[in-house]
Design a protein around this motif. Structure first.
Motif, PDB file in Angstrom:
ATOM      1  N   ASN A  82      28.125 -18.002  29.388  1.00 46.14           N
ATOM      2  CA  ASN A  82      28.872 -18.355  28.182  1.00 46.14           C
ATOM      3  C   ASN A  82      29.789 -17.217  27.741  1.00 46.14           C
ATOM      4  O   ASN A  82      30.940 -17.446  27.346  1.00 46.14           O
ATOM      5  CB  ASN A  82      27.914 -18.715  27.051  1.00 46.14           C
ATOM      6  CG  ASN A  82      27.354 -20.119  27.175  1.00 46.14           C
ATOM      7  OD1 ASN A  82      27.928 -20.976  27.857  1.00 46.14           O
ATOM      8  ND2 ASN A  82      26.241 -20.375  26.522  1.00 46.14           N
ATOM      9  N   ASN A 194      29.417 -27.404  24.049  1.00 49.41           N
ATOM     10  CA  ASN A 194      28.904 -26.094  23.632  1.00 49.41           C
ATOM     11  C   ASN A 194      28.351 -25.275  24.794  1.00 49.41           C
ATOM     12  O   ASN A 194      27.438 -24.467  24.627  1.00 49.41           O
ATOM     13  CB  ASN A 194      27.858 -26.211  22.513  1.00 49.41           C
ATOM     14  CG  ASN A 194      27.762 -24.922  21.690  1.00 49.41           C
ATOM     15  OD1 ASN A 194      28.674 -24.091  21.709  1.00 49.41           O
ATOM     16  ND2 ASN A 194      26.652 -24.762  20.990  1.00 49.41           N
ATOM     17  N   ARG A 261      25.859 -31.937  22.647  1.00 52.88           N
ATOM     18  CA  ARG A 261      25.981 -30.498  22.399  1.00 52.88           C
ATOM     19  C   ARG A 261      24.600 -29.841  22.320  1.00 52.88           C
ATOM     20  O   ARG A 261      23.667 -30.400  21.749  1.00 52.88           O
ATOM     21  CB  ARG A 261      26.728 -30.225  21.088  1.00 52.88           C
ATOM     22  CG  ARG A 261      28.198 -30.562  21.122  1.00 52.88           C
ATOM     23  CD  ARG A 261      28.841 -30.320  19.762  1.00 52.88           C
ATOM     24  NE  ARG A 261      28.660 -28.957  19.276  1.00 52.88           N
ATOM     25  CZ  ARG A 261      29.463 -27.931  19.573  1.00 52.88           C
ATOM     26  NH1 ARG A 261      30.496 -28.126  20.389  1.00 52.88           N
ATOM     27  NH2 ARG A 261      29.250 -26.736  19.087  1.00 52.88           N
ATOM     28  N   ASP A 267      29.632 -21.426  21.448  1.00 54.71           N
ATOM     29  CA  ASP A 267      30.454 -21.347  20.248  1.00 54.71           C
ATOM     30  C   ASP A 267      30.404 -19.972  19.591  1.00 54.71           C
ATOM     31  O   ASP A 267      31.429 -19.463  19.125  1.00 54.71           O
ATOM     32  CB  ASP A 267      30.107 -22.462  19.252  1.00 54.71           C
ATOM     33  CG  ASP A 267      28.630 -22.521  18.893  1.00 54.71           C
ATOM     34  OD1 ASP A 267      27.828 -21.750  19.450  1.00 54.71           O
ATOM     35  OD2 ASP A 267      28.266 -23.383  18.048  1.00 54.71           O
TER      36      ASP A 267
END
Length: 273
Positions: A82, A194, A261, A267
């Protein structure tokens, strides 16, 4: 943006403390017939030897190589993916691992399959320990189809017309063929769900869990066969002590079509930029 593409691409490579393996992965990037616009290495806490390797390889590849690193605090692949994806500039992400040797048409085959509204799952060829040792010590430069385990030879064939025929016909079962070492997706589709679920730590299930959330969000799956060839070098298996927990998270997502999500995802890393 590479010639013939109307979108930018990032090759995302995950790694942890295997600089000799990562060297082979990056050298295989340098041999590609089509290069990505950038390479981003998602480094889950490797020592400085990996940074030094990447600095060395930068002189061999005429595109940016970015290393995104965090301190070693156990197997946190989803978190470092991420973080790396948050910094990736490409609209289209082609993802592999730092123990994979990419056949020289790997990027070209993936770009050929890129289509809005789809993510793509490719295959791999498992290399035996003795072949991997020869490649790592330099006595063999490249893997060959016959080097792979016999049951994986089908994954080493490259036939253009058959690649297009199979892409939406093969692997109809939802979870079939989802492997993070050979996959591609639009960054916007990943951000919409996400990203990777950081509640998944340790080895196992992170790729399929993310893919199911994208499918729940009406992003369809393609299978890349007869192309996108990836040779997986042998190494000792990672600990599976978290696998049961991770598979329980995956099962919950599979059984809930409204689960799009994850709560603990990309995020927060995007908001830090």
């Amino acid at each position: 943006m590479q010639p013939g593409c109307d979108f930018t691409t990032t090759l995302l490579i995950s790694t942890y403390n295997k600089p000799d393996y990562l060297r082979q992965t990056l050298l295989s990037v340098a041999r590609q017939t089509v290069l990505p616009d950038e390479v981003v290495v998602a480094d889950d806490g490797s020592t400085d030897e990996t940074r030094q390797l990447i600095d060395e390889i930068r002189t061999l590849i005429p595109i940016p190589i970015q290393r995104v690193w965090h301190p070693d605090d156990g197997f946190r692949k989803c978190e470092i993916l991420n973080k790396a994806l948050a910094q990736a500039a490409g609209e289209y992400i082609i993802q592999t691992d730092g123990d994979i040797i990419l056949e020289r048409h790997f990027m070209a085959d993936h770009l050929e399959m890129a289509e809005r509204g789809y993510f793509v799952c490719g295959s791999r060829i498992l290399l035996p320990e003795e072949v991997t040792r020869r490649i790592l010590d330099g006595t063999q430069e490249l893997p060959r189809l016959r080097d792979g385990k016999i049951g994986f030879w089908f994954n080493g064939l490259r036939i253009g017309w058959l690649r297009h025929y199979l892409t939406k016909r093969f692997g109809k079962k939802a979870e079939r063929g989802i492997r993070g070492c050979n996959t591609a997706y639009w960054k916007a589709d990943l951000v919409a769900v996400n990203g990777f679920n950081e509640d998944i730590t340790g080895w196992g299930a992170e790729d399929a869990e993310m893919a199911f959330r994208m499918m729940h969000n009406r992003v369809r799956k393609k299978i890349l066969k007869m192309g996108g060839i990836a040779y997986h070098m042998w190494h000792p298996l990672s600990s599976d002590d978290r696998l049961q927990i991770n598979e329980a998270i995956l099962k919950t997502v599979k059984n809930d079509p409204d689960k799009v999500r994850c709560d603990n995802g990309i995020d927060k890393h995007l908001s830090e930029l």
